[in-house]
Design an enzyme around this catalytic site. Structure first.
Site, PDB file in Angstrom:
ATOM      1  N   GLN A  76      39.711  14.838 -19.594  1.00 54.23           N
ATOM      2  CA  GLN A  76      39.741  15.550 -20.862  1.00 54.23           C
ATOM      3  C   GLN A  76      41.194  15.724 -21.340  1.00 54.23           C
ATOM      4  O   GLN A  76      42.046  16.198 -20.596  1.00 54.23           O
ATOM      5  CB  GLN A  76      39.081  16.919 -20.734  1.00 54.23           C
ATOM      6  CG  GLN A  76      37.610  16.836 -20.361  1.00 54.23           C
ATOM      7  CD  GLN A  76      37.356  16.959 -18.879  1.00 54.23           C
ATOM      8  OE1 GLN A  76      38.115  16.422 -18.080  1.00 54.23           O
ATOM      9  NE2 GLN A  76      36.296  17.678 -18.513  1.00 54.23           N
TER      10      GLN A  76
ATOM     11  N   TRP B  20      25.755  19.548 -24.723  1.00 54.56           N
ATOM     12  CA  TRP B  20      26.701  20.223 -23.843  1.00 54.56           C
ATOM     13  C   TRP B  20      26.186  21.618 -23.465  1.00 54.56           C
ATOM     14  O   TRP B  20      26.366  22.082 -22.347  1.00 54.56           O
ATOM     15  CB  TRP B  20      28.057  20.308 -24.541  1.00 54.56           C
ATOM     16  CG  TRP B  20      29.128  20.996 -23.763  1.00 54.56           C
ATOM     17  CD1 TRP B  20      29.234  21.093 -22.411  1.00 54.56           C
ATOM     18  CD2 TRP B  20      30.248  21.691 -24.307  1.00 54.56           C
ATOM     19  NE1 TRP B  20      30.370  21.798 -22.069  1.00 54.56           N
ATOM     20  CE2 TRP B  20      31.003  22.178 -23.217  1.00 54.56           C
ATOM     21  CE3 TRP B  20      30.691  21.942 -25.607  1.00 54.56           C
ATOM     22  CZ2 TRP B  20      32.174  22.908 -23.389  1.00 54.56           C
ATOM     23  CZ3 TRP B  20      31.866  22.651 -25.786  1.00 54.56           C
ATOM     24  CH2 TRP B  20      32.589  23.130 -24.684  1.00 54.56           C
TER      25      TRP B  20
ATOM     26  N   GLN C  28      38.849  10.946 -24.181  1.00 50.73           N
ATOM     27  CA  GLN C  28      37.823  11.941 -23.862  1.00 50.73           C
ATOM     28  C   GLN C  28      38.221  13.297 -24.435  1.00 50.73           C
ATOM     29  O   GLN C  28      39.348  13.756 -24.244  1.00 50.73           O
ATOM     30  CB  GLN C  28      37.636  12.059 -22.343  1.00 50.73           C
ATOM     31  CG  GLN C  28      36.530  13.033 -21.951  1.00 50.73           C
ATOM     32  CD  GLN C  28      36.220  13.015 -20.462  1.00 50.73           C
ATOM     33  OE1 GLN C  28      36.746  12.192 -19.726  1.00 50.73           O
ATOM     34  NE2 GLN C  28      35.361  13.905 -20.028  1.00 50.73           N
ATOM     35  N   ASP C  29      37.278  13.933 -25.161  1.00 54.84           N
ATOM     36  CA  ASP C  29      37.495  15.267 -25.748  1.00 54.84           C
ATOM     37  C   ASP C  29      38.651  15.274 -26.748  1.00 54.84           C
ATOM     38  O   ASP C  29      39.517  16.159 -26.722  1.00 54.84           O
ATOM     39  CB  ASP C  29      37.749  16.303 -24.647  1.00 54.84           C
ATOM     40  CG  ASP C  29      36.505  16.635 -23.848  1.00 54.84           C
ATOM     41  OD1 ASP C  29      35.497  15.927 -24.009  1.00 54.84           O
ATOM     42  OD2 ASP C  29      36.539  17.580 -23.056  1.00 54.84           O
TER      43      ASP C  29
ATOM     44  N   THR D 135      40.882  21.983 -20.328  1.00 56.29           N
ATOM     45  CA  THR D 135      40.599  21.251 -21.559  1.00 56.29           C
ATOM     46  C   THR D 135      41.197  21.988 -22.755  1.00 56.29           C
ATOM     47  O   THR D 135      41.832  21.378 -23.631  1.00 56.29           O
ATOM     48  CB  THR D 135      39.075  21.092 -21.748  1.00 56.29           C
ATOM     49  OG1 THR D 135      38.534  20.409 -20.619  1.00 56.29           O
ATOM     50  CG2 THR D 135      38.749  20.317 -23.008  1.00 56.29           C
TER      51      THR D 135
ATOM     52  N   ARG E 270      25.297  14.176 -26.970  1.00 53.64           N
ATOM     53  CA  ARG E 270      24.516  14.703 -25.858  1.00 53.64           C
ATOM     54  C   ARG E 270      24.677  16.222 -25.821  1.00 53.64           C
ATOM     55  O   ARG E 270      25.661  16.767 -26.335  1.00 53.64           O
ATOM     56  CB  ARG E 270      24.952  14.083 -24.527  1.00 53.64           C
ATOM     57  CG  ARG E 270      26.412  14.328 -24.152  1.00 53.64           C
ATOM     58  CD  ARG E 270      26.702  13.753 -22.780  1.00 53.64           C
ATOM     59  NE  ARG E 270      28.100  13.914 -22.396  1.00 53.64           N
ATOM     60  CZ  ARG E 270      28.546  13.707 -21.157  1.00 53.64           C
ATOM     61  NH1 ARG E 270      27.708  13.348 -20.190  1.00 53.64           N
ATOM     62  NH2 ARG E 270      29.827  13.864 -20.869  1.00 53.64           N
TER      63      ARG E 270
ATOM     64  N   ASP F 274      32.460  12.404 -25.536  1.00 53.71           N
ATOM     65  CA  ASP F 274      32.393  13.762 -26.097  1.00 53.71           C
ATOM     66  C   ASP F 274      33.582  14.031 -27.021  1.00 53.71           C
ATOM     67  O   ASP F 274      34.159  15.116 -27.013  1.00 53.71           O
ATOM     68  CB  ASP F 274      32.395  14.804 -24.970  1.00 53.71           C
ATOM     69  CG  ASP F 274      31.276  14.602 -23.973  1.00 53.71           C
ATOM     70  OD1 ASP F 274      30.269  13.950 -24.325  1.00 53.71           O
ATOM     71  OD2 ASP F 274      31.406  15.086 -22.831  1.00 53.71           O
TER      72      ASP F 274
END
Length: 522
Positions: free
Chosen positions: A315, A429, A337-338, A285, A427, A359
């Protein structure tokens, strides 16, 4: 929050009496180490420290803890660097390379902490930021080999001792911090009067040090070539790179030591830096980022950072920032994502457009988003959207995500089908995940519960801190919000003000010099 503050107050009260103790009592290692969250490693290492350097007072104890942690970071970095010969696959090489860089940065953060404190050139607030970053680096290293399913590769040479030693340093340094609603008055001045005038100028493009242009009308045709040239400059002070309109397909890196860089584009719709690395493509990531920013005091204006890997490739980071005292103004950050990795340090985003699905604002910086538009995109079938995933892993880290006076909206392509997907504000992590949303417009796509658990677990629900204050819009009602111990409907302006630009990132002390507009309080 109440429990955390109570613990900190109890720690400060207990530590406040230390100075009055005799040297004989104060030199008792067990007694000193009992004041830390990890007394075992503290005693083990302090016993081997030169006896004539045993602590006599609190500041000395703090400095010794940081020095011991630095010594262990140097040892760990050497061990990891030497382990490179064991890499036999691309995945191992990628994860190992990340860890070498991250441990090197941890050494840098701890060295500047010691130097700043010993020479009285930095505050306890600075030290807490740099120690928080040092700890975050270790967690990012570990996540990298988990991303690529090679945990059994580097794990044998990893040690929890360094994590515990930095955590101890954070806890003791926390006793020197002012109350949350008090902005530190001493802060490093990082722009001269001339530079301040320069940054509020409307003619930044005409006075740029270097110009990047796809049509060969500038000094370079790639952004990275200009950054490399800036890194070898002998001059100090602000260095401006004007990137003309165009799509620049490249991954860029503003390395540690390449400080005071400012990248100016023609607009977020005209100047675009884009690439497509992802975890599915064999990157961690961390290393998937289209733009990775490490150099201090970075500023970006009127530009887009994009990762076009798409929603099926896991990610895929568009922008990763670990630049202390960094600013992003009128920028777009696009991905799925990310998307945006606010990795560490103190950061500020103003009038930016941020796009993603899962996220997509994540990391462990102390960061404030102000007057930004946060666009939720359509995820894959069966997925839900998570706007934030804050990564605070230690209760003494001064980190968190603050969204202030922004708009949280569906992307136009997502708007017709929002009812088919669950969308949450965030959320947890990590164990002490902290996210606060202030005076923001929240669209109706947000689920009434507001926040999501991590999978089906109850992980961190008691230790996280999620707060909402004065928000508006059809998704802002807190009547049906989660009932977790860590969730707070903030009603007090004094509590909310602790998460403003002035207090959370001490922005009133350094943002005026950037020429970027900001609101200091509520």
């Amino acid at each position: 929050m109440a429990v955390e503050v109570k613990k900190l107050l109890l720690l400060i009260i207990s530590l406040g009496s230390i100075i009055s103790f005799t040297v004989a009592r104060a030199s008792n290692i067990s007694w000193w180490c009992s004041k830390t969250p990890h007394p075992g490693p503290c005693e083990d290492f302090l016993h081997h420290y030169p006896s004539h350097h045993r602590p006599n007072h609190l500041p000395e104890f703090r400095n010794i803890l940081i020095q011991i942690a630095l010594d262990q970071a140097l040892t760990a970095h050497k061990r990891i660097a030497e382990f490179g010969d064991n890499c036999t696959s691309k995945y191992q090489k990628v994860a190992w390379s990340d860890c070498v860089k991250l441990y090197n940065n941890t050494i840098f953060q701890m060295s500047q902490t010691i130097e700043g404190l010993e020479k009285n050139r930095s505050t306890g607030f600075d030290a807490q930021t740099w120690l928080s970053t040092a700890l975050t680096n270790l967690q990012t290293c570990q996540r990298g080999y988990m991303d690529l399913n090679i945990s059994d590769f580097l794990e044998p040479i990893m040690s929890d001792n360094l994590t515990y030693l930095i955590s101890n340093s954070l806890s003791i340094n926390g006793a020197f911090l002012p109350p949350r609603n008090f902005t530190p008055q001493v802060f490093p001045s990082w722009l001269t009067v001339q530079e301040k005038r320069l940054l509020v100028s409307t003619s930044l493009k005409s006075i740029a040090n270097l110009v990047v242009a796809k049509d060969d009308t500038g000094n370079f045709t790639t952004v990275q070539a200009a950054l490399d040239a800036a890194a070898s400059r002998s001059s100090t002070g602000r260095f401006i790179i004007y990137v003309k309109r165009g799509v620049y397909k490249e991954n860029i890196e503003v390395a540690n030591g390449n400080n005071d860089i400012m990248i100016v584009g023609d607009s977020m719709g005209s100047t675009i830096i884009t690439a497509s690395r992802s975890t599915q493509g064999g990157y961690t990531t961390y290393s998937s980022a289209t733009a990775g920013i490490d150099g201090l005091r970075f500023i970006a204006r009127d530009i887009t950072f994009s990762n076009m890997a798409g929603p099926t490739n896991g990610q895929a980071v568009a922008l990763r920032s670990a630049s202390d005292l960094s600013v992003f103004f009128r920028c777009a950050i696009q991905g799925y994502q990310d998307t945006l990795m606010v990795h560490s340090q103190r950061q500020f985003y103003r009038e930016c457009y941020i796009y993603g699905t899962i996220d997509f604002i994540f990391g462990n910086a102390a960061v404030v988003f102000q007057t930004c538009n946060i666009f939720v995109r359509k995820p894959l079938t069966g997925q839900g959207n998570m706007i934030t995933a804050q990564g605070r892993g230690d209760p003494y880290q001064n980190t968190g995500i603050v969204i202030h006076n922004c708009q949280i909206l569906p992307d136009p392509a997502f708007k017709p089908v929002v009812s088919s997907y669950q969308t949450y504000l965030g959320r947890p992590w990590q164990q002490y995940s902290r996210t606060v949303i202030l005076e923001t417009y929240i669209d109706s796509m947000i689920s009434p519960e507001g926040w999501s658990q991590w999978g089906n677990s109850t992980f961190a629900l008691d230790t996280l801190y999620y707060g909402e204050y004065g928000n508006t819009g059809p998704g802002a009602s807190t009547k049906s919000r989660v009932k977790w111990k860590g969730f707070h409907v903030i009603t007090s302006p004094s509590v909310a003000s602790g998460f403003t630009v002035s207090n959370f990132i001490a922005g009133s002390s350094w943002l005026p010099a950037t020429g970027v507009p900001f609101t200091a309080g509520l």
